[in-house]
Design a protein around this motif. Structure first.
Motif, mmCIF file in Angstrom:
data_model
loop_
_atom_site.group_PDB
_atom_site.id
_atom_site.type_symbol
_atom_site.label_atom_id
_atom_site.label_comp_id
_atom_site.label_asym_id
_atom_site.label_seq_id
_atom_site.Cartn_x
_atom_site.Cartn_y
_atom_site.Cartn_z
ATOM 1 N N VAL A 93 -31.154 71.395 135.797
ATOM 2 C CA VAL A 93 -31.909 71.586 134.556
ATOM 3 C C VAL A 93 -32.067 70.253 133.848
ATOM 4 O O VAL A 93 -31.106 69.495 133.701
ATOM 5 N N PHE A 94 -33.307 69.979 133.396
ATOM 6 C CA PHE A 94 -33.580 68.834 132.541
ATOM 7 C C PHE A 94 -34.282 69.348 131.291
ATOM 8 O O PHE A 94 -35.349 69.958 131.374
ATOM 9 N N GLY A 95 -33.673 69.114 130.134
ATOM 10 C CA GLY A 95 -34.282 69.541 128.887
ATOM 11 C C GLY A 95 -34.387 68.377 127.919
ATOM 12 O O GLY A 95 -33.445 67.595 127.773
ATOM 13 N N HIS A 96 -35.546 68.265 127.266
ATOM 14 C CA HIS A 96 -35.748 67.187 126.303
ATOM 15 C C HIS A 96 -35.721 67.734 124.885
ATOM 16 O O HIS A 96 -36.411 68.708 124.557
ATOM 17 N N GLY B 43 -43.077 60.276 117.375
ATOM 18 C CA GLY B 43 -43.713 59.723 118.564
ATOM 19 C C GLY B 43 -44.087 60.842 119.522
ATOM 20 O O GLY B 43 -43.672 61.985 119.371
ATOM 21 N N GLY B 44 -44.872 60.494 120.531
ATOM 22 C CA GLY B 44 -45.280 61.500 121.496
ATOM 23 C C GLY B 44 -46.452 62.342 121.047
ATOM 24 O O GLY B 44 -46.920 63.201 121.788
ATOM 25 N N THR B 45 -46.951 62.115 119.815
ATOM 26 C CA THR B 45 -48.092 62.866 119.286
ATOM 27 C C THR B 45 -49.081 61.894 118.674
ATOM 28 O O THR B 45 -48.719 61.062 117.839
ATOM 29 N N ASP B 46 -50.334 61.998 119.076
ATOM 30 C CA ASP B 46 -51.387 61.108 118.600
ATOM 31 C C ASP B 46 -51.816 61.520 117.194
ATOM 32 O O ASP B 46 -52.209 62.670 116.963
ATOM 33 N N ALA B 47 -51.764 60.573 116.250
ATOM 34 C CA ALA B 47 -52.144 60.867 114.868
ATOM 35 C C ALA B 47 -53.591 61.326 114.768
ATOM 36 O O ALA B 47 -53.928 62.206 113.960
ATOM 37 N N ALA B 48 -54.461 60.756 115.596
ATOM 38 C CA ALA B 48 -55.872 61.142 115.553
ATOM 39 C C ALA B 48 -56.057 62.592 115.969
ATOM 40 O O ALA B 48 -56.887 63.320 115.405
ATOM 41 N N LEU B 49 -55.282 63.039 116.940
ATOM 42 C CA LEU B 49 -55.376 64.429 117.372
ATOM 43 C C LEU B 49 -54.894 65.374 116.272
ATOM 44 O O LEU B 49 -55.465 66.437 116.046
ATOM 45 N N LEU C 266 -45.538 67.562 129.622
ATOM 46 C CA LEU C 266 -44.579 66.465 129.462
ATOM 47 C C LEU C 266 -44.061 65.978 130.806
ATOM 48 O O LEU C 266 -43.734 64.798 130.964
ATOM 49 N N TYR C 267 -43.984 66.886 131.785
ATOM 50 C CA TYR C 267 -43.347 66.566 133.061
ATOM 51 C C TYR C 267 -44.298 66.584 134.258
ATOM 52 O O TYR C 267 -43.851 66.394 135.386
ATOM 53 N N ARG C 268 -45.578 66.830 134.060
ATOM 54 C CA ARG C 268 -46.443 67.056 135.227
ATOM 55 C C ARG C 268 -46.539 65.844 136.148
ATOM 56 O O ARG C 268 -46.733 65.995 137.352
ATOM 57 N N THR C 269 -46.409 64.638 135.628
ATOM 58 C CA THR C 269 -46.460 63.462 136.502
ATOM 59 C C THR C 269 -45.222 63.353 137.394
ATOM 60 O O THR C 269 -45.243 62.626 138.384
ATOM 61 N N TRP C 270 -44.163 64.092 137.060
ATOM 62 C CA TRP C 270 -42.931 63.972 137.826
ATOM 63 C C TRP C 270 -43.086 64.454 139.261
ATOM 64 O O TRP C 270 -42.344 64.044 140.135
ATOM 65 N N HIS D 184 -37.529 58.366 120.555
ATOM 66 C CA HIS D 184 -37.237 59.762 120.862
ATOM 67 C C HIS D 184 -37.976 60.232 122.116
ATOM 68 O O HIS D 184 -37.476 61.077 122.857
ATOM 69 N N PHE D 185 -39.161 59.681 122.371
ATOM 70 C CA PHE D 185 -39.929 60.062 123.559
ATOM 71 C C PHE D 185 -39.928 58.936 124.593
ATOM 72 O O PHE D 185 -40.941 58.656 125.231
ATOM 73 N N TYR D 186 -38.773 58.312 124.774
ATOM 74 C CA TYR D 186 -38.611 57.245 125.752
ATOM 75 C C TYR D 186 -39.093 57.674 127.147
ATOM 76 O O TYR D 186 -39.617 56.866 127.915
ATOM 77 N N LEU D 187 -38.911 58.947 127.513
ATOM 78 C CA LEU D 187 -39.229 59.406 128.873
ATOM 79 C C LEU D 187 -40.723 59.393 129.156
ATOM 80 O O LEU D 187 -41.138 59.297 130.316
ATOM 81 N N SER D 188 -41.550 59.489 128.112
ATOM 82 C CA SER D 188 -42.996 59.416 128.324
ATOM 83 C C SER D 188 -43.438 57.997 128.650
ATOM 84 O O SER D 188 -44.441 57.793 129.357
#
Length: 251
Positions: free
Chosen positions: A87-90, A147-153, A32-36, A225-229
């Motif tokens: 600390v940052f928690g989602h 949100g944040g989860t692909d239905a196909a996956l 979730l955070y690796r691009t940061w 809910h997954f605005y940060l992505s």
């Protein structure tokens, strides 16, 4: 100095002024955070929490309850508190981050310089729930709805077998969490919310004000809910500014 298996350091910065500990949502991973890491300045080192049941911890036993999760993480993080930390928690991660900060302060460690609680209601508004009791199809549907989860996956049986145990386990921890934190944090707290997040009201986010003796602020971003992505640059910029307020004044 090791913190495995709980923490990932995607880009070690031994001379960093501040360490930023990031906790994922229920069933989430450090991804979730690796691009940061590319968005943060050299003065901030990113520490990504990897709870049991995901990535290379698929076979690690899931904690019995949320205090057990916090205890294991706190023991891993303690050796890395030799400098200021935030600390940052989602979502669920915000609750875990809050309890983690309280536990470490009670143990005599320095308090965090800032607590960022994202997309999560304050403890007095804790919802509980029974999502962890849903069958696999219904649980997958709930993940897609948020949100944040692909239905196909989620339609892939092999992927379900890998990810659903951790998802269900995390939901069990947070939905059975008693929500009785002990004490106030002395650091500033910032609540971050998505403007269209149907899981959270402004009142529930503003309730975090009661859990700090420091400053409180709520920041609202476009999205759900997954605005940060969807808006990592904007979110990280906001986090950077608030961390800089501390480092400029104190380091």
């Amino acid at each position: 100095m090791t913190s495995a298996p709980w923490l990932r350091r995607p880009q070690p910065r031994p001379n960093a002024a501040v360490r930023l500990v990031c906790l994922p949502h229920a069933g989430g991973s450090p991804g979730l955070y690796r691009t940061w890491v590319t968005l943060l300045p050299p003065e901030v080192e990113l520490l990504l929490v990897c709870p049991p049941g995901r990535e290379d911890r698929l076979d690690d036993p899931l904690p019995a309850d949320l205090p057990a999760l916090v205890g294991g993480l706190g023991a891993a993080l303690s050796p890395l508190l030799d400098r200021p930390w935030a600390v940052f928690g989602h979502s669920m991660g915000a609750t875990v981050g809050h309890e983690l900060a309280l536990q470490l302060v009670r143990q005599g460690h320095r308090p965090p310089v800032h607590l960022f609680v994202s997309a999560r209601e304050a403890p007095q508004f804790h919802h509980g729930g029974t999502t962890h009791l849903l069958d696999d199809d219904a649980l997958c549907a709930e993940l897609v709805r948020l949100g944040g989860t692909d239905a196909a996956l989620m339609a892939m049986p092999e992927l379900r077998r890998l990810v659903l145990p951790a998802v269900r386990g995390d939901y069990r921890l947070i939905e059975t969490y008693p929500a009785r934190p002990d004490g106030l944090l002395p650091c500033p707290v910032t609540a971050l919310v998505g403007a269209d997040d149907t899981e959270l009201t402004a009142e529930e986010a503003d309730g975090w004000r009661q859990w700090t003796s420091g400053l409180f602020q709520r920041l609202t971003f476009p999205g759900g809910h997954f605005y940060l992505s969807d808006r990592p640059q904007e979110v990280v910029s906001a986090v950077r500014r608030r961390i800089a307020e501390y480092t400029t004044a104190s380091l």
